[in-house]
Write a protein that holds these residues in place. Structure first.
Motif, PDB file in Angstrom:
ATOM      1  N   ALA A 181     -44.947  -7.105 -51.258  1.00 53.57           N
ATOM      2  CA  ALA A 181     -45.863  -6.271 -50.476  1.00 53.57           C
ATOM      3  C   ALA A 181     -45.244  -5.969 -49.123  1.00 53.57           C
ATOM      4  O   ALA A 181     -44.457  -6.748 -48.590  1.00 53.57           O
ATOM      5  CB  ALA A 181     -47.202  -6.991 -50.278  1.00 53.57           C
ATOM      6  N   GLY A 182     -45.642  -4.807 -48.581  1.00 53.88           N
ATOM      7  CA  GLY A 182     -45.175  -4.423 -47.255  1.00 53.88           C
ATOM      8  C   GLY A 182     -44.196  -3.272 -47.321  1.00 53.88           C
ATOM      9  O   GLY A 182     -43.043  -3.456 -47.694  1.00 53.88           O
ATOM     10  N   GLY A 183     -44.673  -2.072 -47.004  1.00 51.39           N
ATOM     11  CA  GLY A 183     -43.786  -0.917 -46.941  1.00 51.39           C
ATOM     12  C   GLY A 183     -43.611  -0.186 -48.261  1.00 51.39           C
ATOM     13  O   GLY A 183     -42.745   0.675 -48.377  1.00 51.39           O
ATOM     14  N   ILE A 184     -44.457  -0.493 -49.247  1.00 47.80           N
ATOM     15  CA  ILE A 184     -44.288   0.147 -50.568  1.00 47.80           C
ATOM     16  C   ILE A 184     -45.379   1.218 -50.738  1.00 47.80           C
ATOM     17  O   ILE A 184     -46.574   0.907 -50.709  1.00 47.80           O
ATOM     18  CB  ILE A 184     -44.397  -0.911 -51.698  1.00 47.80           C
ATOM     19  CG1 ILE A 184     -43.390  -2.039 -51.448  1.00 47.80           C
ATOM     20  CG2 ILE A 184     -44.148  -0.255 -53.063  1.00 47.80           C
ATOM     21  CD1 ILE A 184     -43.737  -3.332 -52.147  1.00 47.80           C
ATOM     22  N   ALA A 185     -44.938   2.453 -50.903  1.00 49.78           N
ATOM     23  CA  ALA A 185     -45.914   3.544 -51.112  1.00 49.78           C
ATOM     24  C   ALA A 185     -45.399   4.535 -52.142  1.00 49.78           C
ATOM     25  O   ALA A 185     -46.076   5.507 -52.458  1.00 49.78           O
ATOM     26  CB  ALA A 185     -46.197   4.263 -49.799  1.00 49.78           C
ATOM     27  N   THR A 186     -44.206   4.295 -52.676  1.00 52.70           N
ATOM     28  CA  THR A 186     -43.609   5.232 -53.633  1.00 52.70           C
ATOM     29  C   THR A 186     -43.036   4.459 -54.826  1.00 52.70           C
ATOM     30  O   THR A 186     -42.819   3.240 -54.747  1.00 52.70           O
ATOM     31  CB  THR A 186     -42.438   6.006 -52.977  1.00 52.70           C
ATOM     32  OG1 THR A 186     -41.403   5.060 -52.658  1.00 52.70           O
ATOM     33  CG2 THR A 186     -42.868   6.750 -51.724  1.00 52.70           C
ATOM     34  N   GLY A 187     -42.769   5.213 -55.897  1.00 53.23           N
ATOM     35  CA  GLY A 187     -42.171   4.600 -57.080  1.00 53.23           C
ATOM     36  C   GLY A 187     -40.763   4.105 -56.807  1.00 53.23           C
ATOM     37  O   GLY A 187     -40.321   3.106 -57.389  1.00 53.23           O
ATOM     38  N   ARG A 188     -40.057   4.800 -55.925  1.00 51.67           N
ATOM     39  CA  ARG A 188     -38.689   4.356 -55.589  1.00 51.67           C
ATOM     40  C   ARG A 188     -38.713   3.019 -54.844  1.00 51.67           C
ATOM     41  O   ARG A 188     -37.888   2.143 -55.104  1.00 51.67           O
ATOM     42  CB  ARG A 188     -37.976   5.408 -54.738  1.00 51.67           C
ATOM     43  CG  ARG A 188     -37.451   6.540 -55.584  1.00 51.67           C
ATOM     44  CD  ARG A 188     -36.515   7.474 -54.869  1.00 51.67           C
ATOM     45  NE  ARG A 188     -35.995   8.380 -55.870  1.00 51.67           N
ATOM     46  CZ  ARG A 188     -34.878   8.178 -56.559  1.00 51.67           C
ATOM     47  NH1 ARG A 188     -34.123   7.139 -56.311  1.00 51.67           N
ATOM     48  NH2 ARG A 188     -34.506   9.029 -57.487  1.00 51.67           N
ATOM     49  N   ALA A 189     -39.650   2.873 -53.926  1.00 52.20           N
ATOM     50  CA  ALA A 189     -39.764   1.593 -53.196  1.00 52.20           C
ATOM     51  C   ALA A 189     -40.144   0.481 -54.177  1.00 52.20           C
ATOM     52  O   ALA A 189     -39.643  -0.640 -54.087  1.00 52.20           O
ATOM     53  CB  ALA A 189     -40.793   1.711 -52.082  1.00 52.20           C
ATOM     54  N   MET A 190     -41.017   0.828 -55.119  1.00 50.82           N
ATOM     55  CA  MET A 190     -41.403  -0.166 -56.134  1.00 50.82           C
ATOM     56  C   MET A 190     -40.175  -0.588 -56.947  1.00 50.82           C
ATOM     57  O   MET A 190     -39.948  -1.779 -57.197  1.00 50.82           O
ATOM     58  CB  MET A 190     -42.465   0.444 -57.059  1.00 50.82           C
ATOM     59  CG  MET A 190     -42.876  -0.447 -58.195  1.00 50.82           C
ATOM     60  SD  MET A 190     -44.186   0.335 -59.168  1.00 50.82           S
ATOM     61  CE  MET A 190     -44.245  -0.784 -60.564  1.00 50.82           C
ATOM     62  N   TYR A 191     -39.375   0.405 -57.319  1.00 51.00           N
ATOM     63  CA  TYR A 191     -38.159   0.125 -58.095  1.00 51.00           C
ATOM     64  C   TYR A 191     -37.235  -0.801 -57.299  1.00 51.00           C
ATOM     65  O   TYR A 191     -36.667  -1.763 -57.843  1.00 51.00           O
ATOM     66  CB  TYR A 191     -37.456   1.454 -58.408  1.00 51.00           C
ATOM     67  CG  TYR A 191     -36.228   1.290 -59.270  1.00 51.00           C
ATOM     68  CD1 TYR A 191     -36.331   1.135 -60.648  1.00 51.00           C
ATOM     69  CD2 TYR A 191     -34.962   1.285 -58.704  1.00 51.00           C
ATOM     70  CE1 TYR A 191     -35.205   0.970 -61.438  1.00 51.00           C
ATOM     71  CE2 TYR A 191     -33.826   1.129 -59.480  1.00 51.00           C
ATOM     72  CZ  TYR A 191     -33.958   0.972 -60.849  1.00 51.00           C
ATOM     73  OH  TYR A 191     -32.854   0.808 -61.629  1.00 51.00           O
ATOM     74  N   ALA A 192     -37.076  -0.515 -56.007  1.00 48.71           N
ATOM     75  CA  ALA A 192     -36.212  -1.340 -55.154  1.00 48.71           C
ATOM     76  C   ALA A 192     -36.700  -2.791 -55.144  1.00 48.71           C
ATOM     77  O   ALA A 192     -35.910  -3.734 -55.251  1.00 48.71           O
ATOM     78  CB  ALA A 192     -36.189  -0.780 -53.736  1.00 48.71           C
ATOM     79  N   MET A 193     -38.007  -2.966 -55.034  1.00 52.29           N
ATOM     80  CA  MET A 193     -38.565  -4.325 -54.999  1.00 52.29           C
ATOM     81  C   MET A 193     -38.335  -5.058 -56.326  1.00 52.29           C
ATOM     82  O   MET A 193     -38.021  -6.239 -56.355  1.00 52.29           O
ATOM     83  CB  MET A 193     -40.064  -4.266 -54.697  1.00 52.29           C
ATOM     84  CG  MET A 193     -40.373  -3.868 -53.288  1.00 52.29           C
ATOM     85  SD  MET A 193     -39.550  -4.982 -52.132  1.00 52.29           S
ATOM     86  CE  MET A 193     -38.474  -3.860 -51.278  1.00 52.29           C
ATOM     87  N   MET A 194     -38.499  -4.323 -57.418  1.00 53.23           N
ATOM     88  CA  MET A 194     -38.313  -4.944 -58.735  1.00 53.23           C
ATOM     89  C   MET A 194     -36.825  -5.270 -58.945  1.00 53.23           C
ATOM     90  O   MET A 194     -36.487  -6.257 -59.595  1.00 53.23           O
ATOM     91  CB  MET A 194     -38.825  -4.033 -59.852  1.00 53.23           C
ATOM     92  CG  MET A 194     -40.263  -3.550 -59.671  1.00 53.23           C
ATOM     93  SD  MET A 194     -41.546  -4.706 -60.132  1.00 53.23           S
ATOM     94  CE  MET A 194     -41.684  -4.428 -61.877  1.00 53.23           C
ATOM     95  N   ALA A 195     -35.936  -4.458 -58.358  1.00 52.64           N
ATOM     96  CA  ALA A 195     -34.505  -4.742 -58.456  1.00 52.64           C
ATOM     97  C   ALA A 195     -34.143  -5.999 -57.672  1.00 52.64           C
ATOM     98  O   ALA A 195     -33.177  -6.687 -57.988  1.00 52.64           O
ATOM     99  CB  ALA A 195     -33.699  -3.548 -57.942  1.00 52.64           C
ATOM    100  N   LEU A 196     -34.950  -6.315 -56.648  1.00 48.76           N
ATOM    101  CA  LEU A 196     -34.690  -7.508 -55.832  1.00 48.76           C
ATOM    102  C   LEU A 196     -35.335  -8.771 -56.410  1.00 48.76           C
ATOM    103  O   LEU A 196     -35.214  -9.844 -55.837  1.00 48.76           O
ATOM    104  CB  LEU A 196     -35.207  -7.287 -54.405  1.00 48.76           C
ATOM    105  CG  LEU A 196     -34.431  -6.276 -53.558  1.00 48.76           C
ATOM    106  CD1 LEU A 196     -35.137  -6.076 -52.219  1.00 48.76           C
ATOM    107  CD2 LEU A 196     -32.999  -6.740 -53.328  1.00 48.76           C
TER     108      LEU A 196
END
Ligand SMILES: Cc1cc2nc3c(=O)[nH]c(=O)nc-3n(C[C@H](O)[C@H](O)[C@H](O)COP(=O)(O)O)c2cc1C
Length: 324
Positions: A181-196
Motif C-alpha cells: 500500500a502507498g502510492g498505488i493508483a494504476t495497473g502499472r504501479a500494481m504490477y511493480a509491487m507484485m514484481a517486488l
C-alpha cells in the motif's frame, strides 16, 4: 519459491485471492470519512475486496454500515479497525455478532485482538510500515500483512520508508501473504509491487475519488486538483499523517517552526478536524488526508470503473511490461 500467482479466465489466482475468496488481488483501503458500505460493497461487487472504515464510526453506525453492506453484496467484504480509537471492544463485539468475515487492524499492537478475532473464525490482516512490525504480526498469528509506505494518504509510520524500499524488505522478513500500500493508483504501479514480492495491493486515495466514497464533494475535487508537492507527512509529534497543505497545515508548520510543545500541537489540532475537512468539506480548516499519488488522480469515477481500469492495465502490463 515462496508463492506463485497466475492469471485465470476470471481474474488472478494466488494466496491473497484464495485467502479472501475474491477475483482480483485489489483491496480498497479502509478510510475514515470515505469508505462506508456504499464504497465497500461497490468494490466487492466488482471483484475486489471492499473495506468499511470503522475508525470514524460510533458502534451503532458501524453496525448499520455492516448490515447495509451485507444487503448490497453477496461477495466477501471486511472492516478496517484502527486500534487507536475508543470503543474498540464494542466494535469487535459487533464485528463478531454480525459475522464479518475479514478484519484489517491498524495503528496498534497486532497481539491485542488477533487471537479473539481468529477464535471467531475471522481472517485477520494487520497494517504496518516497517519490516520489524511485519515480523511481529507474523508472530502474533495474523493471516496477512499490509505494508504501507511513506507515500500513503492518512496516518503513517515515523520511519518514512517509501513503498519501493519497504516491500522488498518486508518480503524478505515474512512468509505470510503480503499486500502493498502507498502510492498505488494504476495497473502499472500494481504490477511493480507484485514484481517486488507483494501478492496484492491496498488502494486508498484513488478510491476517494469515486461517487461511492462518503467524503465531501469539495474534498474529492481538491484531491483531483492536487499536484506534485501538494501533500506532506506532518504532525509527527502526535500521530504522523499525510494531508493536503491547506491553511490548517500552514498553521501546523508555523507552530512546528516555533518549536511548539506536544500539548500546544494537540490544542492546535483540536477535535474532529478530519471530519470537518473530509466529511463536511471545510477545505481551509479541515484535515485533508490523501496520498502523494493524488498528483496523478485526475477524475472522479465509479469504483467499479477504477477497479476495472487498474486490473486491465495490470493484465496488459503483465503481457508486455515495456510497451508504453
Ligand atoms: C482519506 C483517508 C483515510 C484513511 N483512513 C484510514 C483508516 O481509517 N485506517 C487505516 O488503517 N488506514 C487509513 N488510511 C490509509 C489507507 O488505508 C491506505 O493504506 C492508504 O490510503 C494507501 O495509500 P494510497 O492513499 O497512496 O493509496 C486512510 C487513507 C486516506 C487517504
Amino acid at each position: 519459491m515462496l508463492f506463485e500467482g497466475k492469471m485465470t479466465d476470471s481474474g488472478f489466482d494466488n494466496r491473497i485471492t484464495q485467502l479472501f475468496g475474491i477475483q482480483y488481488p485489489i483491496i480498497q483501503a479502509g478510510m475514515i470519512w470515505a469508505s462506508g458500505w456504499r464504497l465497500a460493497s461497490a468494490v466487492s461487487n466488482a471483484g475486489g475486496l471492499g473495506l468499511i472504515g470503522a475508525g470514524s464510526m460510533y458502534p451503532d453506525v458501524l453496525r448499520e454500515h455492516i448490515q447495509k453492506c451485507k444487503a448490497a453484496t453477496s461477495k466477501p467484504f471486511g472492516v478496517n479497525l484502527p486500534l487507536l480509537y475508543p470503543d474498540i471492544d464494542k466494535h469487535i463485539a459487533i464485528i463478531i455478532e454480525e459475522k464479518v468475515p475479514i478484519v484489517f487492524t491498524s495503528a496498534g499492537n497486532p497481539k491485542t485482538w488477533t487471537g479473539k478475532l481468529k477464535e471467531n473464525g475471522i481472517t485477520v490482516v494487520h497494517v504496518v510500515s516497517s519490516a520489524k512490525f511485519a515480523k511481529k504480526c507474523q508472530d502474533a498469528g495474523v493471516d496477512a500483512v499490509v505494508a504501507e509506505g511513506f507515500e500513503a494518504g492518512g496516518h503513517n509510520g515515523r520511519e518514512e520508508t517509501t513503498t519501493l524500499c519497504l516491500i522488498p524488505h518486508v518480503r524478505q522478513s515474512i512468509n505470510i501473504p503480503l499486500i502493498a500500500a502507498g502510492g498505488i493508483a494504476t495497473g502499472r504501479a500494481m504490477y511493480a509491487m507484485m514484481a517486488l514480492g507483494a501478492e496484492g495491493v491496498q488502494i486508498g486515495s484513488r478510491f476517494v475519488c469515486s461517487p461511492e466514497a462518503s467524503s465531501h464533494q469539495a474534498f474529492k475535487e481538491a484531491v483531483v486538483a492536487a499536484n506534485e508537492g501538494d501533500t506532506v507527512l506532518t504532525l509527527k509529534e502526535l500521530t504522523p499523517v499525510r494531508l493536503i497543505k491547506n491553511e490548517f497545515y500552514q498553521r501546523v508548520a508555523a507552530a512546528e517552526e516555533n518549536c511548539a510543545t506536544k500539548e500546544q500541537m494537540e490544542e492546535l489540532l483540536g477535535r474532529a478536524r478530519a471530519k470537518k475537512g473530509m466529511f463536511e468539506g471545510d477545505m481551509t480548516e479541515g484535515e485533508l488526508e490523501i496520498g502523494q499519488v493524488s498528483s496523478i488522480i485526475n477524475d472522479i469515477k465509479p469504483a467499479a470503473n477504477i477497479l476495472a481500469e487498474i486490473w486491465t492495465e495490470f493484465a496488459e502490463t503483465a503481457k508486455n511490461p515495456f510497451r508504453f
